[in-house]
Design a protein around this motif. Structure first.
Motif, PDB file in Angstrom:
ATOM      1  N   SER A  10     -16.549   4.561 -13.758  1.00  0.00           N
ATOM      2  CA  SER A  10     -16.069   3.805 -12.601  1.00  0.00           C
ATOM      3  C   SER A  10     -16.940   4.013 -11.362  1.00  0.00           C
ATOM      4  O   SER A  10     -16.611   3.517 -10.301  1.00  0.00           O
ATOM      5  N   HIS A  54     -19.395  -2.593  -4.388  1.00  0.00           N
ATOM      6  CA  HIS A  54     -19.151  -1.244  -3.875  1.00  0.00           C
ATOM      7  C   HIS A  54     -20.085  -0.228  -4.522  1.00  0.00           C
ATOM      8  O   HIS A  54     -20.380  -0.310  -5.712  1.00  0.00           O
ATOM      9  N   ASP A  56     -20.521   4.089  -4.751  1.00  0.00           N
ATOM     10  CA  ASP A  56     -19.925   5.387  -4.424  1.00  0.00           C
ATOM     11  C   ASP A  56     -20.931   6.312  -3.757  1.00  0.00           C
ATOM     12  O   ASP A  56     -20.582   7.085  -2.873  1.00  0.00           O
ATOM     13  N   GLN A  82     -16.661   4.719   2.443  1.00  0.00           N
ATOM     14  CA  GLN A  82     -16.658   4.185   1.085  1.00  0.00           C
ATOM     15  C   GLN A  82     -17.797   4.750   0.246  1.00  0.00           C
ATOM     16  O   GLN A  82     -17.759   4.684  -0.975  1.00  0.00           O
ATOM     17  N   ARG A 129     -15.839  12.341  -4.459  1.00  0.00           N
ATOM     18  CA  ARG A 129     -15.220  11.029  -4.656  1.00  0.00           C
ATOM     19  C   ARG A 129     -13.989  11.132  -5.561  1.00  0.00           C
ATOM     20  O   ARG A 129     -12.959  10.528  -5.299  1.00  0.00           O
ATOM     21  N   ARG A 133      -9.975  10.389  -4.756  1.00  0.00           N
ATOM     22  CA  ARG A 133      -9.103   9.539  -5.569  1.00  0.00           C
ATOM     23  C   ARG A 133      -7.859  10.302  -6.022  1.00  0.00           C
ATOM     24  O   ARG A 133      -6.751   9.770  -6.012  1.00  0.00           O
ATOM     25  N   GLY A 220      -9.894  -4.311  -5.978  1.00  0.00           N
ATOM     26  CA  GLY A 220     -10.676  -3.991  -4.797  1.00  0.00           C
ATOM     27  C   GLY A 220     -11.349  -5.233  -4.231  1.00  0.00           C
ATOM     28  O   GLY A 220     -11.221  -6.335  -4.773  1.00  0.00           O
ATOM     29  N   SER A 232     -15.298  -2.703   2.715  1.00  0.00           N
ATOM     30  CA  SER A 232     -15.065  -2.753   1.274  1.00  0.00           C
ATOM     31  C   SER A 232     -13.955  -1.766   0.916  1.00  0.00           C
ATOM     32  O   SER A 232     -13.718  -0.790   1.623  1.00  0.00           O
ATOM     33  N   ARG A 233     -13.289  -2.029  -0.205  1.00  0.00           N
ATOM     34  CA  ARG A 233     -12.176  -1.165  -0.606  1.00  0.00           C
ATOM     35  C   ARG A 233     -12.074  -1.123  -2.130  1.00  0.00           C
ATOM     36  O   ARG A 233     -12.234  -2.138  -2.802  1.00  0.00           O
ATOM     37  N   GLU A 234     -11.837   0.060  -2.660  1.00  0.00           N
ATOM     38  CA  GLU A 234     -11.643   0.204  -4.094  1.00  0.00           C
ATOM     39  C   GLU A 234     -10.248  -0.257  -4.482  1.00  0.00           C
ATOM     40  O   GLU A 234      -9.298  -0.141  -3.698  1.00  0.00           O
ATOM     41  N   ASN A 238      -9.753   1.304 -10.057  1.00  0.00           N
ATOM     42  CA  ASN A 238     -10.746   2.355  -9.807  1.00  0.00           C
ATOM     43  C   ASN A 238     -10.070   3.718  -9.713  1.00  0.00           C
ATOM     44  O   ASN A 238     -10.535   4.707 -10.283  1.00  0.00           O
ATOM     45  N   PRO A 272     -14.521  -6.811  -8.277  1.00  0.00           N
ATOM     46  CA  PRO A 272     -13.887  -6.816  -6.957  1.00  0.00           C
ATOM     47  C   PRO A 272     -13.913  -8.211  -6.332  1.00  0.00           C
ATOM     48  O   PRO A 272     -14.841  -8.990  -6.584  1.00  0.00           O
TER      49      PRO A 272
END
Length: 458
Positions: A10, A54, A56, A82, A129, A133, A220, A232-234, A238, A272
């Motif tokens: 991911s 996106h 990471d 992000q 990261r 999460r 996302g 941006s957003r997960e 994710n 996304p």
């Protein structure tokens, strides 16, 4: 720190360096860590890629043709953080290093470097990261306040437990069917717990999210993909990486989202909103519905191909009225749990109370039983007394409340019913009642004090 050797399905990385050799070298190395690797030679190219999907981790050379990596404000000023940024430079300038770290860099590496040094820095970013999460999902878990223990020893519920144990170790999609309040999420949690999957359990109520926001919530989005998408957003897929996503009330999902979900199940990848890039996922899907999906398919409200894809393994949860022998065990469980939450001694119900509970039809199933126990504890009325209605009382009830009740009792009963209607969400209940959440909490505290006093006197 030992370096992880497996590819995280991911996660994605963007390498920004104007030297083709360095881009190629790092790209090959990063494919051992990331499912998706992109490269760029300038900040302009990198920002274009960032606008399409996106990332990471960003690995960025400080000296670039169009502007310095430290001046890449679009990435550095991202308040949602992000991406984690690792800066590289071939110039031994400590002031530059300090400036990079102050600008928000996760690490700073001097060229030339050993690959192990870069991989160690990357591992730290990946762990950060994943921790972010996990913290996000932990907050969701605490807000749901759910356990994964299935209460009951009837033949009907034992059969459900056996099916769970049999299908949990597989990665197959599972469809859970049952009336509202039967405990579908509990079954999904048990499936996850026994699956051996190391990722989180992510519950999603498809019917509680606005249709136009459901795609963004699940998959996302990238910045600028729709009005209000400033960053941006997960998506929740994710966050569920390596774990299980529970799609509750799947029958409420709009038709366009059903098409998108079918594609996700077939390709094991998400896209996304606003992005042209797909991201591979490692997520088990468990769905649930209180509708008869076969009827929804026949009426044209649910895709036939999606139904067959979801219905690989099916678990049907019996209603509470079909297993009355479990009512006593559930009553004791909820009494202890609710009393502990309220900070009072558990109530001991009489044989008459338990018989009354066993004889009730429970149209709202286990959720109704739990709410009933909570009301009885709060109001200080045993179930048998709560439901007992003499002919006289029935003739003088005013809008559902006997005329001999005090104003405080009526208020308490009405407030608890509104809170029940919102499934325990006191903030939503307070809005409906026209009071602040603080006022509602104060009333509960006041009622709790009176309940404790009455019990001590008794």
């Amino acid at each position: 720190m030992s370096m992880s050797t497996s590819v995280n399905t991911s996660m994605s990385v963007l390498i920004v360096d104007d030297e083709p050799g360095m881009r190629s070298f790092l790209s090959k190395a990063m494919l051992k860590k990331f499912a998706f690797v992109e490269t760029a030679s300038t900040i302009a190219e990198a920002e274009l890629l960032r606008s399409q999907g996106h990332f990471d981790v960003l690995i960025v050379d400080i000296r670039l043709p169009d502007r310095s990596g430290i001046e890449w404000h679009e990435a550095l000023d991202d308040t949602d953080r992000q991406s984690d940024i690792i800066f590289m430079t071939g110039y031994a300038d400590m002031d530059v290093a300090i400036k990079a770290l102050r600008a928000g860099a996760s690490d700073f590496i001097m060229k030339p470097f050993h690959l192990e040094q870069m991989m160690t820095a990357v591992d730290r970013c990946i762990e950060k990261r994943l921790l972010k999460r996990e913290n996000f999902m932990l907050k969701r878990e605490l807000s749901h306040g759910q356990s994964s223990t299935i209460i009951g020893s009837s033949d009907a519920i034992n059969e459900v437990k056996q099916v769970i144990e049999r299908v949990a170790p597989t990665n197959a999609v599972v469809l859970i069917e049952g009336e509202s309040g039967t405990g579908k999420e509990l079954v999904a949690r048990q499936l996850h717990q026994l699956s051996g999957r190391t990722g989180p359990f992510v519950p999603v109520n498809c019917g509680a999210i606005a249709p136009e926001l459901l795609a963004s919530e699940l998959f996302g989005h990238i910045a600028g993909s729709f009005t209000g998408a400033k960053t941006s957003r997960e998506g929740l897929f994710n966050f569920a990486s390596g774990g299980t996503i529970f799609l509750d009330e799947i029958g409420e999902m709009p038709m366009n989202m059903q098409t998108a979900l079918l594609r996700v199940l077939e390709q094991r990848a998400i896209r996304p909103v606003g992005s042209e890039k797909e991201v591979n996922i490692d997520v088990r899907v468990v769905a649930a519905t209180n509708r008869l999906l076969v009827e929804e398919v026949e009426s044209g409200h649910f895709r036939r191909d999606l139904y067959y894809r979801l219905n690989v393994l099916n678990i049907l949860i019996p209603p509470l009225r079909a297993r009355p022998e479990d009512v006593v065990e559930l009553t004791h469980h909820f009494t202890v749990q609710i009393s502990k939450d309220l900070g009072i001694k558990p109530v001991l119900w009489s044989h008459e109370d338990l018989q009354v509970l066993k004889q009730h039809e429970w149209p709202g199933n286990i959720r109704e039983l739990k709410n009933m126990i909570e009301r009885c504890i709060l109001l200080g009325k045993p179930p048998a007394e709560y439901w007992k209605k003499s002919a006289t009382t029935e003739t003088i009830e005013n809008s559902g409340y006997p005329l001999d009740w005090t104003l405080k009792a009526v208020e308490k009963e009405h407030v608890t019913k509104v809170v029940d209607a919102h499934e325990g969400n006191k903030s939503a209940a307070a809005r409906d009642l026209g009071v602040s959440r603080k006022t509602l909490d104060r009333k509960y505290k006041d009622w709790l004090g009176h309940t404790s006093d009455e019990q001590e006197e008794g």
